[in-house]
Design a protein around this motif. Sequence first.
Motif, PDB file in Angstrom:
ATOM      1  N   LEU A  93       0.828  -1.203   0.000  1.00 52.32           N
ATOM      2  CA  LEU A  93       0.000   0.000   0.000  1.00 52.32           C
ATOM      3  C   LEU A  93       0.863   1.255   0.000  1.00 52.32           C
ATOM      4  CD1 LEU A  93      -3.050   0.486   0.046  1.00 52.32           C
ATOM      5  CD2 LEU A  93      -2.897   0.760   2.518  1.00 52.32           C
ATOM      6  N   MET A  94       1.960   1.213   0.721  1.00 53.62           N
ATOM      7  CA  MET A  94       2.838   2.375   0.791  1.00 53.62           C
ATOM      8  C   MET A  94       3.576   2.616  -0.521  1.00 53.62           C
ATOM      9  SD  MET A  94       4.373   2.158   4.649  1.00 53.62           S
ATOM     10  CE  MET A  94       3.308   2.436   6.082  1.00 53.62           C
ATOM     11  N   ASP A  95       3.706   1.570  -1.322  1.00 50.72           N
ATOM     12  CA  ASP A  95       4.345   1.716  -2.632  1.00 50.72           C
ATOM     13  C   ASP A  95       3.411   2.344  -3.660  1.00 50.72           C
ATOM     14  OD1 ASP A  95       6.785   0.737  -1.880  1.00 50.72           O
ATOM     15  OD2 ASP A  95       6.350  -1.336  -2.456  1.00 50.72           O
ATOM     16  N   ASP A  96       2.130   2.422  -3.317  1.00 49.33           N
ATOM     17  CA  ASP A  96       1.136   3.006  -4.214  1.00 49.33           C
ATOM     18  C   ASP A  96       1.263   4.530  -4.163  1.00 49.33           C
ATOM     19  OD1 ASP A  96      -1.161   3.932  -5.531  1.00 49.33           O
ATOM     20  OD2 ASP A  96      -2.347   2.213  -4.875  1.00 49.33           O
ATOM     21  N   THR A  97       1.655   5.132  -5.244  1.00 44.27           N
ATOM     22  CA  THR A  97       1.885   6.581  -5.265  1.00 44.27           C
ATOM     23  C   THR A  97       0.605   7.394  -5.124  1.00 44.27           C
ATOM     24  OG1 THR A  97       1.790   6.554  -7.694  1.00 44.27           O
ATOM     25  CG2 THR A  97       3.964   6.347  -6.673  1.00 44.27           C
ATOM     26  N   LYS A  98      -0.540   6.746  -5.336  1.00 36.59           N
ATOM     27  CA  LYS A  98      -1.814   7.452  -5.233  1.00 36.59           C
ATOM     28  C   LYS A  98      -2.430   7.354  -3.834  1.00 36.59           C
ATOM     29  CE  LYS A  98      -3.166   7.174 -10.093  1.00 36.59           C
ATOM     30  NZ  LYS A  98      -4.236   6.757 -11.051  1.00 36.59           N
ATOM     31  N   VAL A  99      -1.730   6.666  -2.936  1.00 33.65           N
ATOM     32  CA  VAL A  99      -2.266   6.496  -1.585  1.00 33.65           C
ATOM     33  C   VAL A  99      -1.357   7.193  -0.574  1.00 33.65           C
ATOM     34  CG1 VAL A  99      -2.812   4.852   0.251  1.00 33.65           C
ATOM     35  CG2 VAL A  99      -3.404   4.315  -2.116  1.00 33.65           C
ATOM     36  N   LYS A 100      -1.943   8.133   0.168  1.00 33.11           N
ATOM     37  CA  LYS A 100      -1.254   8.787   1.277  1.00 33.11           C
ATOM     38  C   LYS A 100      -1.908   8.315   2.570  1.00 33.11           C
ATOM     39  CE  LYS A 100      -1.964  12.829  -0.612  1.00 33.11           C
ATOM     40  NZ  LYS A 100      -2.009  14.298  -0.815  1.00 33.11           N
ATOM     41  N   LEU A 101      -1.071   7.969   3.549  1.00 36.59           N
ATOM     42  CA  LEU A 101      -1.566   7.345   4.778  1.00 36.59           C
ATOM     43  C   LEU A 101      -1.189   8.155   6.000  1.00 36.59           C
ATOM     44  CD1 LEU A 101      -2.765   4.899   6.352  1.00 36.59           C
ATOM     45  CD2 LEU A 101      -0.486   3.869   6.237  1.00 36.59           C
ATOM     46  N   LYS A 102      -2.147   8.271   6.921  1.00 37.30           N
ATOM     47  CA  LYS A 102      -1.880   8.922   8.198  1.00 37.30           C
ATOM     48  C   LYS A 102      -2.456   8.044   9.317  1.00 37.30           C
ATOM     49  CE  LYS A 102      -0.202  12.326   8.599  1.00 37.30           C
ATOM     50  NZ  LYS A 102       1.230  12.667   8.829  1.00 37.30           N
ATOM     51  N   VAL A 103      -1.642   7.831  10.352  1.00 34.89           N
ATOM     52  CA  VAL A 103      -2.055   7.025  11.501  1.00 34.89           C
ATOM     53  C   VAL A 103      -2.237   7.959  12.699  1.00 34.89           C
ATOM     54  CG1 VAL A 103      -1.441   5.135  13.051  1.00 34.89           C
ATOM     55  CG2 VAL A 103      -0.834   5.010  10.612  1.00 34.89           C
ATOM     56  N   ALA A 104      -3.450   8.003  13.246  1.00 35.78           N
ATOM     57  CA  ALA A 104      -3.781   8.964  14.303  1.00 35.78           C
ATOM     58  C   ALA A 104      -2.888   8.818  15.526  1.00 35.78           C
ATOM     59  CB  ALA A 104      -5.245   8.805  14.699  1.00 35.78           C
ATOM     60  N   SER A 105      -2.596   7.566  15.926  1.00 37.99           N
ATOM     61  CA  SER A 105      -1.810   7.354  17.142  1.00 37.99           C
ATOM     62  C   SER A 105      -0.329   7.659  16.952  1.00 37.99           C
ATOM     63  CB  SER A 105      -1.981   5.908  17.625  1.00 37.99           C
ATOM     64  OG  SER A 105      -1.531   4.994  16.642  1.00 37.99           O
ATOM     65  N   MET A 106       0.099   7.846  15.703  1.00 35.73           N
ATOM     66  CA  MET A 106       1.485   8.235  15.399  1.00 35.73           C
ATOM     67  C   MET A 106       1.444   9.416  14.427  1.00 35.73           C
ATOM     68  SD  MET A 106       3.405   4.533  15.091  1.00 35.73           S
ATOM     69  CE  MET A 106       2.201   3.795  14.003  1.00 35.73           C
ATOM     70  N   PRO A 107       0.971  10.560  14.887  1.00 33.67           N
ATOM     71  CA  PRO A 107       0.661  11.676  13.994  1.00 33.67           C
ATOM     72  C   PRO A 107       1.840  12.244  13.203  1.00 33.67           C
ATOM     73  CG  PRO A 107       0.616  12.378  16.295  1.00 33.67           C
ATOM     74  CD  PRO A 107       0.683  10.882  16.294  1.00 33.67           C
ATOM     75  N   GLN A 108       3.060  12.063  13.707  1.00 32.59           N
ATOM     76  CA  GLN A 108       4.224  12.634  13.027  1.00 32.59           C
ATOM     77  C   GLN A 108       4.978  11.607  12.176  1.00 32.59           C
ATOM     78  OE1 GLN A 108       4.284  15.770  13.273  1.00 32.59           O
ATOM     79  NE2 GLN A 108       2.954  16.025  15.053  1.00 32.59           N
TER      80      GLN A 108
END
Length: 221
Positions: A93-108
């Motif tokens: 999923l992280m290799d997908d250039t069209k997908v940006k991911l944010k995890v609330a418990s690790m905001p930075q």
Amino acid sequence: MKQYVVYRRVSTEEQGRSGLGLDAQRRDIAIFLENFSEAPYEVIGEFEDHLSGKHDDRPQLSKALELVRSTGAELLVAKLDRLSRKVSFIATLMDDTKVKLKVASMPQADKFQLHIYAALAEQEREFISARTKAALAEAKARGVKLGGLRDKTMKRNDAVQANAKARAEKVAKTILPLRAGGASLRAIADALNSSGVLTARGGKWQPSQVSRVLDRLEAAS
């Protein structure tokens, strides 16, 4: 304007566990949006699966990712394992250039850091599994009847769960209307303390305890 697509996941057995229930995920996502997100922001979609994280084929996640790819919005999850427990899936999923991911418990955390965290978490789960198997093998070698031990443990766990459920239902008439009216976990805890309602151990209520009760009520509904 910053745009997010929110994804939540819970499996049946996780419904009542502290930190994993849907209400806990909503809380963590709300904390991120209020304290760590760029402003202004907009949540353009919310999706929710009731399936194990071991399965990659989750219909609501597919819909969430489709919306992310088509709009450029950021996929927002409460915790990384809500997305998947498999590092291979997260890496793809992280290799997908069209997908940006944010995890609330690790905001930075950036993609690289999330990838490392996923790999370490998978290693930890594998070690725990191996340790459990080794402990069972040692117990069996000592002549311990594993089936009987598990039965006793299950009965004890069932009794604990039943007691927790009963106590949750006892305070439901106070907690649920307040939560439905938009009260925070802290405000609900203060209301219970002001009313003289004690916790199971006879102490004062904390927001984390209110969250666990809400999770139990949600699992029972």
